[in-house]
Design an enzyme around this catalytic site. Structure first.
Site, PDB file in Angstrom:
ATOM      1  N   ASP A  70      47.726  36.191  34.218  1.00  0.00           N
ATOM      2  CA  ASP A  70      47.480  34.612  33.988  1.00  0.00           C
ATOM      3  C   ASP A  70      46.782  34.273  35.321  1.00  0.00           C
ATOM      4  OD1 ASP A  70      48.330  32.108  32.605  1.00  0.00           O
ATOM      5  OD2 ASP A  70      49.033  31.720  34.700  1.00  0.00           O
ATOM      6  N   GLU A  89      43.541  36.405  31.274  1.00  0.00           N
ATOM      7  CA  GLU A  89      43.748  35.059  30.916  1.00  0.00           C
ATOM      8  C   GLU A  89      42.629  34.361  31.718  1.00  0.00           C
ATOM      9  OE1 GLU A  89      44.687  30.850  30.845  1.00  0.00           O
ATOM     10  OE2 GLU A  89      45.190  32.207  32.593  1.00  0.00           O
TER      11      GLU A  89
END
Length: 645
Positions: free
Chosen positions: A284, A326
């Protein structure tokens, strides 16, 4: 870069963590290390090579890697070998992803075992469970403010429960994906707590400053991610009399990867999670991992070096693990997350094709495929050993990633088109079918992002409110159109939980003080299992959607030419309202045609002939042959998977 020998490091490892292994196990590790040696040293030298004790640092990282290899279970070592023998396992047409919050899909990790048959019925082979690791108490950015990387959220279970679930999924040929937040921790994390207590070593784990001089310089070029509720990128903490870099929220502290201790900590976490049976790690906020004065501190070369080093070291200890970036960034920056230059195909195996997602919504609103076709044609080719993750919706908002170059190439203003899309999908544009909400209006740029479930954005919520059967039918066709294109593009298609049943916006988020400020919870409903019980009843909306998606998944799985390595080209169809996608290579040729409007559209026969589809084509969706003469007419939102057989 000076030559660094692997042999000296191997001697140290043999007398260290590898000493407990038999000769065969040692040899297997050593062979992998030698095979990946250059890919390990190159990015690490870029990051830390100017330090006087680089070899000592390198040895420390190798020890972390070797210890994880030693700790890996026999079944996972066997999985490693299978994956190495089938390196394209994640690129095959039978890979279908499902994305959900564990507690909104089931009760907890143990309860997910009872839902595996549902996933199998749909055809899922990849399960992404949204943030599982222990977060700070709410607010916690939906779980992305992690307080402990080695614990599962209390109400979901334990790390042992995760390992047990991973094993159960693996036995059913379903790979487990979870999130790892790389850019920041919660301020409640042990490292941040030590920093706040005055520990200088842990203060160096983060970007902290004694005054505003450097923060003010960084702010001149660093954009705000959440301007509505987290303006600025720095927060002052009186307890330690220092400013801390907090890109996303006050309670999320950005990690300082210029400190090699941080890299080693995160490497250890990656390998620990791999040893629980996790096969895909969604990394992330990777675009933000390296800060550089005078830039926007996103997509920096050293952020890529961090990912390349993570991949190379994890390939030695746990090669069954693959990494997913991501990185929701512009098209020009996106492809680099697969690796470029000397690192081509040696960064992340997967990345989100957010551009494709945005362009699909754009085409649906505009009823034209021009921008979709033009922008996809401008996208660079990705390495052969990587794959896109395609999706229509996810847990996050939609940011309109449309560049000036792409819009200008077909005569549009990018700013005006982004404004149109925000108006359209928030329901403000005349005759819009959508029901969404504006998320994070930025007065500096005028940009507005959008929240809303797939079904509500595609018109189902409004049609049901109006009790208009015709509009309900059109909304269902729009949803199936979007999924059909997602399933045929290439890579791993990701279904977001509830979309297969047509779940609408969930306005109850406004009743919870922990979520009321964040309208992304609008499209994070709990799975309605009453709706799910209707999935085999074709007279219901859930039944029509579930069976329609299920049918398309089954078709995809039986078409090997939809393998991710098969070339994907957007093609002009000579009808602005029809999108054409050509998949072609040694596995065969398939032409996907999609009517992006609610009106019938004609495709000229000469264009099909030019594309190499003369003669009687076979439509895999309807299992019928099309005539070899005359134009082809597509009904509203109809798609065709055309092959000459």
């Amino acid at each position: 870069m000076k030559k660094i020998s692997v042999q000296k490091h191997l001697i140290h490892l043999r007398t260290g963590p590898l000493r407990t292994l038999d000769t065969y196990q040692q040899a297997r590790f050593e062979q992998r290390l030698q095979a990946h040696w250059e890919d390990i040293v190159r990015p690490l030298y870029l990051l830390y090579g100017q330090r006087p004790k680089f070899n000592t640092l390198l040895q420390h990282l190798l020890t972390t890697t070797a210890q994880a290899y030693v700790n890996r279970s026999a079944p996972l070592h066997e999985l490693d070998i299978r994956r190495l023998n089938t390196p394209d396992w994640f690129q095959r047409s039978n890979m279908i992803g499902y994305v959900c919050y564990a507690d909104r899909f089931a009760q907890n990790l143990n309860d997910i075992h009872t839902k595996i048959p549902y996933l199998q019925e749909l055809g899922i082979s990849y399960l992404h469970l949204m943030p599982l690791l222990q977060p700070r108490p709410a607010p916690n950015d939906g779980g992305y403010a992690v307080a402990n990387y080695r614990q599962i959220r209390d109400d979901l279970g334990t790390m042992d429960d995760l390992a047990t679930l991973a094993q159960a999924l693996r036995q059913q040929n379903i790979s487990l994906c979870i999130d790892l937040v790389c850019n920041h921790t919660a301020k409640e994390h042990e490292w941040a707590q030590q920093a706040q207590a005055g520990n200088k070593a842990y203060q160096r784990y983060y970007h902290t400053f004694s005054n505003r001089n450097l923060p003010d310089q960084y702010e001149q070029t660093t954009p705000e991610v959440f301007p509505d509720w987290a303006p600025g990128n720095f927060t002052y903490y009186d307890q330690m009399k220092r400013w801390v870099w907090t890109t996303f929220n006050e309670y999320q502290w950005d990690l300082n990867y210029s400190n090699p201790a941080v890299f080693n900590e995160m490497l250890s976490v990656i390998l620990f999670l791999a040893n629980q049976g996790v096969e895909i790690l969604r990394l992330d906020a990777v675009a933000f991992m390296w800060k550089q004065l005078g830039t926007d501190s996103q997509n920096r070369p050293k952020a890529h070096a961090i990912l390349q080093a993570f991949r190379a070291l994890s390939r030695v200890a746990a090669p069954a693990l693959i990494l997913k970036a991501e990185a929701i960034v512009s098209p020009d920056d996106l492809v680099a997350y697969f690796g470029v230059g000397d690192a081509t195909g040696k960064e992340c195996e997967l990345a989100y094709h957010n551009v494709f997602m945005v362009l699909l919504w754009s085409a649906l609103a505009e009823r034209k495929a021009n921008l979709l076709t033009y922008a996809l044609q401008r996208m660079p080719t990705i390495p052969a050993n990587t794959a896109w993750c395609t999706y229509i919706r996810c847990h996050d908002d939609i940011g309109w990633a449309i560049t000036d170059a792409d819009a200008g190439g077909i005569g549009l203003s990018a700013h005006q088109h982004r404004s149109f899309l925000s108006d359209f999908y928030s329901g403000q544009f005349p005759h819009s079918f959508a029901r969404g909400q504006t998320f994070q209006f930025n007065p500096k740029t005028g940009d507005r992002r959008i929240s809303g479930s797939l079904a509500s954005l595609a018109g189902l919520e409004k049609a049901i409110e109006e009790q208009n059967e015709h509009h309900i039918d059109l909304a269902i066709k729009r949803i199936l159109l979007l999924y059909t294109l997602m399933l045929t593009f290439g890579g791993i298609p990701l279904l977001y939980m509830g979309d297969e049943l047509g779940l609408l916006n969930d306005y109850t988020y406004q009743d919870n003080p922990n979520t009321a400020h964040d309208n992304r919870w609008l499209h994070r409903p709990r799975l309605d299992w009453h709706h799910a019980q209707q999935r085999q009843d074709a007279t219901t909306i859930p039944g029509q959607l579930f069976q329609g998606i299920q049918k398309r998944i089954d078709k995809r799985k039986n078409l090997p030419l939809l393998h991710a390595q098969t070339q994907t080209d957007a093609v002009w169809i000579h009808n602005d309202h029809v999108f054409g996608l050509l998949r072609h290579g040694q596995r065969g040729r398939l032409l996907i045609l999609a009517n992006m409007t609610e009106h019938a559209q004609t495709i000229p026969r000469y264009r099909l002939d030019e594309l190499g589809f003369a003669g009687r084509g076979y439509d895999h969706l309807t299992e019928t042959r099309l005539p070899s003469w005359g134009n082809i007419t597509l009904q509203p939102y109809q798609t065709v998977w055309l092959q000459i057989v």
